[in-house]
Design a protein around this motif. Structure first.
Motif, PDB file in Angstrom:
ATOM      1  N   PHE A 244      -2.789  23.156  32.740  1.00  0.00           N
ATOM      2  CA  PHE A 244      -2.331  21.863  34.019  1.00  0.00           C
ATOM      3  C   PHE A 244      -1.699  22.821  34.591  1.00  0.00           C
ATOM      4  CE2 PHE A 244      -3.270  18.583  30.779  1.00  0.00           C
ATOM      5  CZ  PHE A 244      -3.970  17.836  31.984  1.00  0.00           C
ATOM      6  N   HIS A 245      -2.290  22.840  36.261  1.00  0.00           N
ATOM      7  CA  HIS A 245      -1.632  23.374  37.609  1.00  0.00           C
ATOM      8  C   HIS A 245      -1.343  22.372  38.197  1.00  0.00           C
ATOM      9  CE1 HIS A 245      -0.336  24.991  41.169  1.00  0.00           C
ATOM     10  NE2 HIS A 245       0.188  26.508  40.340  1.00  0.00           N
ATOM     11  N   ASN A 246       0.253  21.857  38.637  1.00  0.00           N
ATOM     12  CA  ASN A 246       0.461  20.563  39.026  1.00  0.00           C
ATOM     13  C   ASN A 246       1.419  21.327  40.402  1.00  0.00           C
ATOM     14  OD1 ASN A 246      -0.112  18.299  37.708  1.00  0.00           O
ATOM     15  ND2 ASN A 246       1.730  19.635  36.277  1.00  0.00           N
ATOM     16  N   LYS A 247       1.048  20.737  41.596  1.00  0.00           N
ATOM     17  CA  LYS A 247       2.053  20.871  42.731  1.00  0.00           C
ATOM     18  C   LYS A 247       1.999  19.895  44.430  1.00  0.00           C
ATOM     19  CE  LYS A 247      -1.633  23.777  45.272  1.00  0.00           C
ATOM     20  NZ  LYS A 247      -1.429  24.833  45.651  1.00  0.00           N
ATOM     21  N   GLU A 248       2.853  19.568  44.646  1.00  0.00           N
ATOM     22  CA  GLU A 248       3.045  19.059  46.031  1.00  0.00           C
ATOM     23  C   GLU A 248       1.972  19.033  47.346  1.00  0.00           C
ATOM     24  OE1 GLU A 248       4.677  22.782  47.767  1.00  0.00           O
ATOM     25  OE2 GLU A 248       4.888  21.309  45.582  1.00  0.00           O
TER      26      GLU A 248
ATOM     27  N   SER B  74       5.178  22.750  38.384  1.00  0.00           N
ATOM     28  CA  SER B  74       4.618  22.332  37.409  1.00  0.00           C
ATOM     29  C   SER B  74       3.341  22.657  36.703  1.00  0.00           C
ATOM     30  CB  SER B  74       4.922  21.194  36.910  1.00  0.00           C
ATOM     31  OG  SER B  74       4.390  20.801  35.970  1.00  0.00           O
ATOM     32  N   GLN B  75       3.622  23.432  35.704  1.00  0.00           N
ATOM     33  CA  GLN B  75       2.305  23.736  34.771  1.00  0.00           C
ATOM     34  C   GLN B  75       2.785  23.658  33.581  1.00  0.00           C
ATOM     35  OE1 GLN B  75       0.841  27.719  36.207  1.00  0.00           O
ATOM     36  NE2 GLN B  75       2.340  28.161  37.266  1.00  0.00           N
ATOM     37  N   SER B  76       1.150  23.411  32.287  1.00  0.00           N
ATOM     38  CA  SER B  76       1.315  23.643  31.015  1.00  0.00           C
ATOM     39  C   SER B  76       0.781  24.567  29.770  1.00  0.00           C
ATOM     40  CB  SER B  76       1.564  21.849  30.596  1.00  0.00           C
ATOM     41  OG  SER B  76       1.307  21.835  29.743  1.00  0.00           O
ATOM     42  N   TYR B  77       0.627  25.178  29.246  1.00  0.00           N
ATOM     43  CA  TYR B  77      -0.120  25.852  28.677  1.00  0.00           C
ATOM     44  C   TYR B  77      -0.231  25.674  27.291  1.00  0.00           C
ATOM     45  CZ  TYR B  77      -0.099  29.343  32.067  1.00  0.00           C
ATOM     46  OH  TYR B  77       0.696  29.917  33.711  1.00  0.00           O
ATOM     47  N   GLY B  78      -1.652  24.795  26.940  1.00  0.00           N
ATOM     48  CA  GLY B  78      -2.096  24.640  25.863  1.00  0.00           C
ATOM     49  C   GLY B  78      -2.502  24.738  24.655  1.00  0.00           C
TER      50      GLY B  78
ATOM     51  N   GLN C 297       2.729  24.492  22.594  1.00  0.00           N
ATOM     52  CA  GLN C 297       2.848  23.865  24.648  1.00  0.00           C
ATOM     53  C   GLN C 297       3.945  24.733  25.330  1.00  0.00           C
ATOM     54  OE1 GLN C 297       1.020  20.144  26.101  1.00  0.00           O
ATOM     55  NE2 GLN C 297       3.294  20.400  26.606  1.00  0.00           N
ATOM     56  N   GLN C 298       3.762  25.505  26.001  1.00  0.00           N
ATOM     57  CA  GLN C 298       4.563  26.131  26.846  1.00  0.00           C
ATOM     58  C   GLN C 298       4.473  25.283  28.009  1.00  0.00           C
ATOM     59  OE1 GLN C 298       7.737  28.712  25.975  1.00  0.00           O
ATOM     60  NE2 GLN C 298       7.249  27.685  27.992  1.00  0.00           N
ATOM     61  N   ASN C 299       5.538  24.837  28.913  1.00  0.00           N
ATOM     62  CA  ASN C 299       6.007  24.280  30.007  1.00  0.00           C
ATOM     63  C   ASN C 299       6.005  25.128  31.367  1.00  0.00           C
ATOM     64  OD1 ASN C 299       4.460  21.870  29.336  1.00  0.00           O
ATOM     65  ND2 ASN C 299       6.806  20.969  29.630  1.00  0.00           N
ATOM     66  N   LYS C 300       5.708  25.792  32.336  1.00  0.00           N
ATOM     67  CA  LYS C 300       7.010  26.486  32.950  1.00  0.00           C
ATOM     68  C   LYS C 300       6.965  25.844  34.486  1.00  0.00           C
ATOM     69  CE  LYS C 300       7.189  30.064  32.474  1.00  0.00           C
ATOM     70  NZ  LYS C 300       8.183  31.257  31.567  1.00  0.00           N
TER      71      LYS C 300
END
Length: 422
Positions: free
Chosen positions: A257-261, A272-276, A293-296
């Motif tokens: 997942f890649h999240n931005k405003e 916010s990013q998330s690798y699973g 899972q790694q959140n960045k």
């Protein structure tokens, strides 16, 4: 009891009823004969006991009844259908009624939970060959929006959703969601970001498009994009491989997942990013799942207001495990007792551990959660579809779920369900 008064709900219902009635005169048989009507009874008890906080526990005991009518389609070039649903819940005990528990509506002016509440919705269905458009109440199970069945009444949405399988091995989805009717509410409200305390800023809608593709019988891929206007943008990528080794079924699943405003960024910058990565092995009655899972990024993973879940995160659970920079490992074991002569009985054990959570001024921030789930559903006979579930949860957070010390808790849920299809 409060009844839905949202104008959009009745607009969808009136539109759906008008269209369906016009078509039934020439295609009544298919519309009715292919329909399904069901009633679901759900008795739900939950108690969450906190440690070292003023209010020792929260929770409630309630009974719900839900009815749903899903029509067939008219025998016309453009097939028309209509779904209608009602959900009603009644609180059975005053225990902890003065405290909100995110299960039943809470009246802040009166300082107590509502005695009962009702949800209503309708969906117009338009189908042409392998393509379908739904307008009205939606029950999405997508990476960008998902229903919530974890408490008493189900979270639903309002908008329009299109899906087509016209191209071999490809499912294309697109649409726009404008409102959410959350699990503890009886009204459709505009979408917003879940932030806990603080001002609420509303978005005009969530636009989405999704591609799910089977490259081969063993290889699956997906890409989804969601735009919560003026709040955030979300990109989701998934790749999965399934195979069989001897008697074991194996699936390796990677998600990102890649999240931005977005736009006016009503809630400010979102980073916010998330690798699973997860592996599941199923052999007979045994299922074993393990993953990391790694959140960045400096932001918590964005979710919709109204306690909307995000189960496409492989570590999604009661605590969420969505905090900045959090690294989580998790393991699950499930056993089906069918091979032991008890069909319908299943047991699941799950453990999650999150560490390295970023929070200014706090070191060694970590959290963990353990789940024990025992469920039984009568497989046949007079009481077929009668189900029982006990869910036991233990959660520990060094600085609390909201970075408040002492927010560890033990939770028990007892659920009895019965579904009857006419």
């Amino acid at each position: 009891m409060k009844i839905l008064t949202n104008a959009k709900t009745f607009k969808y219902l009136s539109l759906s009823t008008l269209v369906s009635c016009c078509c039934m005169s020439s295609a009544y048989a298919d519309f009715v004969q292919d329909s399904q009507t069901s009633i679901n009874l759900r008795n739900f008890y939950m108690n969450r006991d906190f440690s070292d906080v003023p209010n020792k526990d929260i929770g409630s005991w309630s009974q719900a009844v839900s009815g749903r009518f899903e029509s067939g389609y008219t025998d016309t070039p453009l097939q028309v259908g209509l779904d209608v649903g009602l959900q009603y819940a009644l609180r059975l005990s005053d225990h902890n009624a003065e405290r909100p528990d995110t299960i039943l509506p809470y009246d802040t002016a009166q300082g107590k939970q509502e005695r009962d509440y009702l949800k209503a919705g309708a969906t117009l269905k338009l189908k042409y060959k392998e393509s379908e458009l739904k307008i009205g109440e939606l029950y999405p199970r997508m990476p960008v929006a998902y229903i919530d069945e974890s408490r008493q009444l189900v979270t639903t949405y309002a908008g329009a959703a299109f899906e087509t399988k016209a191209i071999k091995d490809l499912k294309l989805s697109a649409g726009r969601i404008t409102h959410i009717n959350s699990r503890e509410d009886d009204e459709f409200k505009k979408l917003s970001l879940f932030v806990g305390a603080g001002p609420r800023y509303e978005s005009d809608g969530l636009n989405f498009v999704g591609l799910d593709y089977n490259f081969t019988p063993k290889v699956f891929g997906a890409y989804w994009f969601g735009q919560l206007e003026d709040i955030y943008q979300q990109n989701y990528v998934n790749a999965a491989y399934s195979t069989k080794v001897g008697q074991s079924k194996i699936k390796v699943d990677a998600r990102y997942f890649h999240n931005k405003e977005d736009g006016d960024a009503l809630y400010g910058k979102i980073d916010s990013q998330s690798y699973g990565l997860q592996t599941a092995i199923q052999n007979g009655a045994h299922t074993l799942v393990a993953g990391i899972q790694q959140n960045k990024g400096e932001s918590i993973f964005p979710t919709l207001a109204g306690y909307a879940p995000q189960p496409f995160l492989q570590t999604w659970s009661t605590l969420g495990f969505i905090k900045p920079e959090e690294f989580t490992w998790h393991i699950l074991y499930s056993h089906d007792f069918k091979e032991h002569g008890v069909p319908g009985l299943k047991m699941t054990l799950r453990y999650l551990n999150g560490s390295n959570i970023y929070r200014a001024g706090l070191k060694d921030n970590e959290e963990s959660e353990a789940n024990f789930i025992l469920g039984y559903q009568v497989p046949e006979g007079r009481f077929k579809n009668l189900g029982f579930e006990w869910r036991h949860i233990r959660a520990e957070s060094k600085y609390g779920a909201g970075y408040t010390p002492g927010a560890d808790f033990v939770e028990n849920r007892l659920i009895t369900t019965y579904n009857y299809k006419f």
